[in-house]
Design an enzyme around this catalytic site. Structure first.
Site, PDB file in Angstrom:
ATOM      1  N   SER B 210       2.883  -0.199  -5.839  1.00 40.79           N
ATOM      2  CA  SER B 210       1.684   0.036  -5.028  1.00 40.79           C
ATOM      3  C   SER B 210       1.745   1.462  -4.511  1.00 40.79           C
ATOM      4  O   SER B 210       2.784   1.943  -4.058  1.00 40.79           O
ATOM      5  CB  SER B 210       1.597  -0.985  -3.890  1.00 40.79           C
ATOM      6  N   GLY B 215      -3.992   3.584  -5.907  1.00 38.40           N
ATOM      7  CA  GLY B 215      -4.070   2.404  -6.749  1.00 38.40           C
ATOM      8  C   GLY B 215      -2.751   1.710  -6.989  1.00 38.40           C
ATOM      9  O   GLY B 215      -1.802   1.854  -6.207  1.00 38.40           O
ATOM     10  N   GLY B 241      -0.141  -3.977   1.825  1.00 39.47           N
ATOM     11  CA  GLY B 241       0.843  -4.195   0.766  1.00 39.47           C
ATOM     12  C   GLY B 241       1.126  -5.680   0.566  1.00 39.47           C
ATOM     13  O   GLY B 241       1.264  -6.153  -0.563  1.00 39.47           O
ATOM     14  N   ASP B 242       1.194  -6.432   1.661  1.00 34.76           N
ATOM     15  CA  ASP B 242       1.446  -7.873   1.558  1.00 34.76           C
ATOM     16  C   ASP B 242       0.251  -8.586   0.918  1.00 34.76           C
ATOM     17  O   ASP B 242       0.427  -9.531   0.143  1.00 34.76           O
ATOM     18  CB  ASP B 242       1.714  -8.471   2.952  1.00 34.76           C
TER      19      ASP B 242
END
Lengths: 295, 295
Positions: B210, B215, B241-242
């Site tokens: 990530s 992107g 991110g999670d």
């Protein structure tokens, strides 16, 4: 027995970190948790110098259960539906940074139950010490109510508070112990003597002003007594004010002369500076300071 | 069903203050507490998009009891003698400041019980997601052990970890999802492609990187797929991110093509940016982003 009342006790959490990075992520190297709130600190210092003491405080939630387990002085807990607060102190490469939660709001019924429990506990005590901030949304008149409850039981009260609560305590006829900044802020006076005179005019029985390195002053009607601080004491001033309050309380409760009370307060305050943790004092140093020895 | 494993869950506390005063006392205006830890956040996002999920985590102490009460996803708790950690995030007039406690150390017996419970829970799952930091003093080999336990039950594993735990997950043959900084730090590689190649050589089945606004890239053996981020998404990147991990997990668990998994991850990540709280997503925005609409 001295009864201390802590309106807004706390879990005092200390985070030790390396370099403090505001605006970034700080890994905590060490976590310490201990019961806090000024009245709790006063009670712990009293217990440390072997003075019989009991702490009265509202406890609620997981934090309240933790406080109940962790408190190492005798206490009376009034159960509340809210959760006790936490304070976080971050110690790293500079001055400590403190984050202070406001604490739970208590309902009128909960404060009424608190007053009833105070009436039960205070009778037979030699002194009531009310110490620390009120929870958010609390009327400062409550402090006056506590002073009245103690008086009806024949017990005098010493109040360490700030702002409107300090003024309410003075009006109710308590002995009060602000620090110099609190005194000036609450009274809007130009100097310490004028601020103390204003509190005496409101009705305070005695105004004791802690001044850090400049010692302690006591203002009674037509009388000022000042004792210097123990010179050259180096350490962590956290909790020194609470230790001074404890020293004052012991002597007032025993009916000792005011000048002795101030010397005791100065010696205990200095002995607290030698310990980094609020509520703890260096006992051998306390006895040396009482005998006039330097740091 | 997707099983998420959170080795070091936390109570995530957010303090809202006014002006941030490092080295001084900061009055907290508002306190929020919620269950946290990356695997918990992933599970909450999966539940938000109606994917059957279960969270596996060690719980202990008052903090563990609070987490057990507050968790709003199905979970399996392995009891531990230590107390779960707290993270404190201070939001004021600048960038948020985070204080992260290290968390409890688990005994060998507790980790063994944790592995047994994992073996019980994982069979019948479509995917295991291991997400977040290991508690202090924990061998990164444990991550490899969890990947092995899942494989023996015929279940694949996606690991979001950093440092030695990321390398251990790659060696154990898991799919891994570091962010770009974690990838470069763990592999000491000069660029993303070299870092991903290093993890594939160690044995990783798939390396998804990530990159925030740049992107998401997926590296398989002899294959690179890249999807751009949803453009012009403004908000709070906490938890994005999670959410991306959750989006990836859904598609991998359902056996959908990799490019669809990446698009799903990008859309869920962007939908999380629109919500300030980790573990929450803006569902209508998620569906718009999936259909190629801009922010």
């Amino acid at each position: 027995m001295i009864l201390t009342l802590t309106p807004n006790p706390a879990i005092d959490v200390t985070y030790r970190i390396g370099t403090h990075t505001p605006g970034g992520t700080n890994r905590v190297l060490e976590v310490q948790r201990r019961p806090g709130g000024k009245g709790v600190n006063v009670a712990r210092v009293l217990a440390a110098v072997d003075v019989p003491v009991r702490a009265l405080l509202p406890l609620g939630g997981d934090a309240g259960r933790w406080l109940g387990r962790a408190l190492d002085v005798p206490f009376e807990a009034v159960p509340i539906s809210g959760e006790n607060r936490t304070t976080v102190t971050v110690t790293g490469d500079g001055h400590p940074t403190v984050y202070a939660e406001p604490g739970p709001e208590l309902s009128e019924e909960e404060w009424a139950a608190f007053g009833s429990r105070l009436a039960d506990c205070v009778s037979g005590s030699e002194l009531l010490v009310v110490s620390g901030s009120l929870p958010r949304g609390t009327s400062p008149d409550l402090v006056a109510e506590w002073v009245r409850i103690a008086r009806e039981a024949g017990v005098r009260t010493l109040v360490d508070a700030s702002g409107p609560a300090l003024l309410a305590a003075a009006r109710a006829g308590a002995a009060v112990k602000p620090n110099q900044a609190e005194l000036l802020a609450a009274t809007s006076a130009a100097d310490e003597a004028a601020g103390a005179a204003a509190l005496l005019r409101l009705g305070a029985r005695l105004v004791v002003v802690s001044r850090g390195a400049d010692g302690i002053a006591a203002y009674g009607p037509g009388d000022v007594r000042i004792v210097p601080a123990v010179p050259d004491v180096r350490g962590d001033p956290t909790g020194a004010g609470d230790a001074a309050t404890a020293g004052l309380a012991v002597a007032l409760a025993a009916g000792r002369p005011l000048i002795e009370a101030l010397r005791n307060a100065a010696a205990l305050g200095a002995a607290a500076v030698l310990r980094p943790v609020a509520g703890e004092v260096d006992l051998p140093a306390y006895h040396r300071f009482l005998n006039g020895a330097p740091a």
